[in-house]
Write an enzyme that holds these catalytic residues in place. Structure first.
Site, PDB file in Angstrom:
ATOM      1  N   ASN A  87     -73.761 -17.462 -46.643  1.00  0.00           N
ATOM      2  CA  ASN A  87     -73.672 -16.543 -45.534  1.00  0.00           C
ATOM      3  C   ASN A  87     -72.590 -15.558 -46.131  1.00  0.00           C
ATOM      4  O   ASN A  87     -72.798 -14.183 -45.820  1.00  0.00           O
ATOM      5  CB  ASN A  87     -73.600 -16.939 -44.147  1.00  0.00           C
ATOM      6  N   TYR A  91     -69.471 -22.538 -24.244  1.00  0.00           N
ATOM      7  CA  TYR A  91     -69.875 -23.159 -25.438  1.00  0.00           C
ATOM      8  C   TYR A  91     -69.110 -24.392 -25.380  1.00  0.00           C
ATOM      9  O   TYR A  91     -69.425 -25.456 -26.155  1.00  0.00           O
ATOM     10  CB  TYR A  91     -69.371 -22.562 -27.045  1.00  0.00           C
ATOM     11  N   ARG A  98     -74.019 -23.598 -46.563  1.00  0.00           N
ATOM     12  CA  ARG A  98     -74.575 -22.465 -46.018  1.00  0.00           C
ATOM     13  C   ARG A  98     -73.621 -21.469 -45.391  1.00  0.00           C
ATOM     14  O   ARG A  98     -73.803 -19.994 -45.296  1.00  0.00           O
ATOM     15  CB  ARG A  98     -75.467 -22.955 -44.711  1.00  0.00           C
TER      16      ARG A  98
HETATM   17  N1  LIG Z   1     -73.626 -13.384 -26.397  1.00  0.00           N
HETATM   18  C1  LIG Z   1     -74.643 -14.055 -26.316  1.00  0.00           C
HETATM   19  O1  LIG Z   1     -75.250 -14.478 -25.352  1.00  0.00           O
HETATM   20  C2  LIG Z   1     -74.969 -15.008 -27.496  1.00  0.00           C
HETATM   21  C3  LIG Z   1     -75.979 -15.807 -27.543  1.00  0.00           C
HETATM   22  C4  LIG Z   1     -76.190 -16.428 -28.661  1.00  0.00           C
HETATM   23  C5  LIG Z   1     -75.455 -16.404 -29.771  1.00  0.00           C
HETATM   24  N2  LIG Z   1     -74.165 -15.746 -29.800  1.00  0.00           N
HETATM   25  C6  LIG Z   1     -73.250 -15.740 -31.086  1.00  0.00           C
HETATM   26  O2  LIG Z   1     -74.022 -15.514 -32.009  1.00  0.00           O
HETATM   27  C7  LIG Z   1     -73.624 -16.402 -32.971  1.00  0.00           C
HETATM   28  C8  LIG Z   1     -74.803 -16.567 -34.058  1.00  0.00           C
HETATM   29  O3  LIG Z   1     -76.260 -16.794 -33.314  1.00  0.00           O
HETATM   30  P1  LIG Z   1     -76.939 -18.118 -33.323  1.00  0.00           P
HETATM   31  O4  LIG Z   1     -76.096 -19.356 -33.329  1.00  0.00           O
HETATM   32  O5  LIG Z   1     -77.696 -18.017 -31.951  1.00  0.00           O
HETATM   33  O6  LIG Z   1     -78.130 -18.232 -34.407  1.00  0.00           O
HETATM   34  P2  LIG Z   1     -78.136 -17.595 -36.012  1.00  0.00           P
HETATM   35  O7  LIG Z   1     -76.824 -17.381 -36.473  1.00  0.00           O
HETATM   36  O8  LIG Z   1     -78.972 -16.334 -35.987  1.00  0.00           O
HETATM   37  O9  LIG Z   1     -78.812 -18.608 -36.564  1.00  0.00           O
HETATM   38  C9  LIG Z   1     -78.292 -20.030 -36.857  1.00  0.00           C
HETATM   39  C10 LIG Z   1     -79.298 -20.900 -37.300  1.00  0.00           C
HETATM   40  O10 LIG Z   1     -79.614 -20.653 -38.754  1.00  0.00           O
HETATM   41  C11 LIG Z   1     -79.362 -21.553 -39.589  1.00  0.00           C
HETATM   42  N3  LIG Z   1     -78.823 -21.069 -40.871  1.00  0.00           N
HETATM   43  C12 LIG Z   1     -77.691 -20.359 -40.922  1.00  0.00           C
HETATM   44  N4  LIG Z   1     -77.416 -20.108 -42.185  1.00  0.00           N
HETATM   45  C13 LIG Z   1     -78.272 -20.476 -42.969  1.00  0.00           C
HETATM   46  C14 LIG Z   1     -78.418 -20.402 -44.209  1.00  0.00           C
HETATM   47  N5  LIG Z   1     -77.722 -19.935 -45.242  1.00  0.00           N
HETATM   48  N6  LIG Z   1     -79.611 -21.065 -44.992  1.00  0.00           N
HETATM   49  C15 LIG Z   1     -80.463 -21.599 -43.940  1.00  0.00           C
HETATM   50  N7  LIG Z   1     -80.336 -21.504 -42.492  1.00  0.00           N
HETATM   51  C16 LIG Z   1     -79.121 -21.257 -42.135  1.00  0.00           C
HETATM   52  C17 LIG Z   1     -78.550 -22.557 -39.102  1.00  0.00           C
HETATM   53  O11 LIG Z   1     -78.674 -23.748 -39.163  1.00  0.00           O
HETATM   54  P3  LIG Z   1     -77.635 -24.961 -39.421  1.00  0.00           P
HETATM   55  O12 LIG Z   1     -76.748 -24.859 -38.140  1.00  0.00           O
HETATM   56  O13 LIG Z   1     -78.593 -26.197 -39.132  1.00  0.00           O
HETATM   57  O14 LIG Z   1     -77.000 -24.907 -40.712  1.00  0.00           O
HETATM   58  C18 LIG Z   1     -78.902 -22.377 -37.137  1.00  0.00           C
HETATM   59  O15 LIG Z   1     -80.097 -23.004 -37.256  1.00  0.00           O
HETATM   60  C19 LIG Z   1     -73.557 -17.618 -32.057  1.00  0.00           C
HETATM   61  O16 LIG Z   1     -73.063 -18.888 -32.808  1.00  0.00           O
HETATM   62  C20 LIG Z   1     -72.643 -17.358 -31.096  1.00  0.00           C
HETATM   63  O17 LIG Z   1     -71.389 -16.968 -31.415  1.00  0.00           O
HETATM   64  C21 LIG Z   1     -74.032 -14.898 -28.455  1.00  0.00           C
END
Ligand SMILES: NC(=O)c1ccc[n+]([C@@H]2O[C@H](COP(=O)([O-])OP(=O)(O)OC[C@H]3O[C@@H](n4cnc5c(N)ncnc54)[C@H](OP(=O)(O)O)[C@@H]3O)[C@@H](O)[C@H]2O)c1
Length: 279
Positions: free
Chosen positions: A239, A48, A235
């Site tokens: 959450n 990251y 947000r």
């Molecule tokens: N191990 C792996 O391969 C892997 C892969 C992917 C992710 N991860 C981990 O998992 C974590 C979470 O996954 P992710 O970041 O991919 O996606 P996520 O948490 O599933 O979703 C994030 C998205 O949702 C939006 N969002 C979040 N809360 C919201 C709310 N209350 N209302 C409206 N929109 C909201 C965010 O928008 P905004 O940002 O615009 O607020 C962003 O676009 C990552 O940050 C990382 O630490 C690990």
């Protein structure tokens, strides 16, 4: 905040803050907001590029180290056994910490020249140095898990995999459970696509909670460890407050019914991307 006990005896907060796609220069402010709101579990990764920002927020928070849970992950260009420990040292330097709580192999990379079984053995050695309390894997399939969990090996504490309402991963979660591995759900909000789904909007309205709350509560009630990412304090707080929501059986069944085995991220069976070597 609920704690889950891992197979090595350490406890992990079930709910945390994810930092993928938060640039290093913004990570300090976003993580500082999360810590201020009450988050105590932060998920980052070498890939990251934001461990320094995460570390600054931690240092400036004044929160005692033992109250925080920090995960980082081995980048895809660090699978060579001799780079596992050295890259963990580099991560600790960027984070400003003397240990992380959890260190994961980020991707199995089944087709590269280095066998992830050898990488896993180096992770076991890394744990022995005390620079990480627990070790685990991410994006490991059932087959990958069975190859590293032989009779003389250490069983990973967690397997961090893509899980959300469209990809419930019931089969892989069952394999994790059978082996004593806790499941962490990455992209728990399906990278934000849950907010565009009219079916989830209708379920949320019936339940009387926002979509964020019903999806996060669904994960918590099925036992996933999760760390949604968000980019505004409002947000991040919304959450966090979802931890207080209790869903009834009808709402859970309605979300369960959305599972269609649909990935949003890469498939670990075919994902073999290794970044240019610059670490
Ligand atoms: N191990 C792996 O391969 C892997 C892969 C992917 C992710 N991860 C981990 O998992 C974590 C979470 O996954 P992710 O970041 O991919 O996606 P996520 O948490 O599933 O979703 C994030 C998205 O949702 C939006 N969002 C979040 N809360 C919201 C709310 N209350 N209302 C409206 N929109 C909201 C965010 O928008 P905004 O940002 O615009 O607020 C962003 O676009 C990552 O940050 C990382 O630490 C690990």
């Amino acid at each position: 905040m609920s704690l889950i006990t891992l197979n090595d005896g350490f406890s992990i907060p079930q709910f945390g803050f994810g930092t993928w796609q938060i640039p290093d220069e913004q990570a300090r402010d976003r993580v500082a907001e999360a810590l201020e709101i009450g988050y105590r579990h932060i998920d980052t990764a070498q890939m990251y590029g934001n461990e320094s920002g995460v570390g600054r927020a931690i240092a400036e928070s004044g929160i005692p180290r033992e109250e925080l849970y920090v995960t980082t992950k081995l980048n895809n260009n660090n699978h060579a056994p001799d780079r596992v420990i050295s890259s963990l040292g580099d991560s600790l330097e960027r984070l400003g910490l003397d240990h992380v709580d959890l260190f994961l192999i980020h991707w199995p990379l089944p087709e590269i020249d280095i066998d992830y079984v050898d990488t896993w053995n180096a992770m076991i050695t890394a744990r022995g140095t005390g620079q990480t309390r627990s070790i685990g894997v991410s994006n490991f399939t059932a087959e990958n898990l069975r190859r590293i969990t032989g009779p003389d090996s250490v069983v990973p504490a967690v397997n961090q995999i893509e899980v959300h309402p469209y990809l419930a991963q019931n089969d892989l979660r069952a394999v994790d459970a059978e082996l004593g591995i806790a499941t962490e759900a990455w992209s728990p909000l399906a990278m934000g696509t849950v907010f565009e789904d009219p079916q989830l909007a209708a379920i949320a309205e019936r339940a009387g909670h926002p979509v964020s709350a019903i999806v996060i509560a669904w994960h918590l009630q099925r036992g996933d460890i999760l760390f949604p990412k968000a980019s505004s304090a409002a947000r991040i707080r919304e959450n966090f407050e979802a931890q207080n929501v209790q869903l009834d059986a009808e709402t859970i069944a309605a979300i369960d019914a959305l599972d269609e085995g649909r990935r949003i991220g890469p498939d670990p069976v075919t994902f073999n991307w290794v970044p240019a070597d610059e670490v």
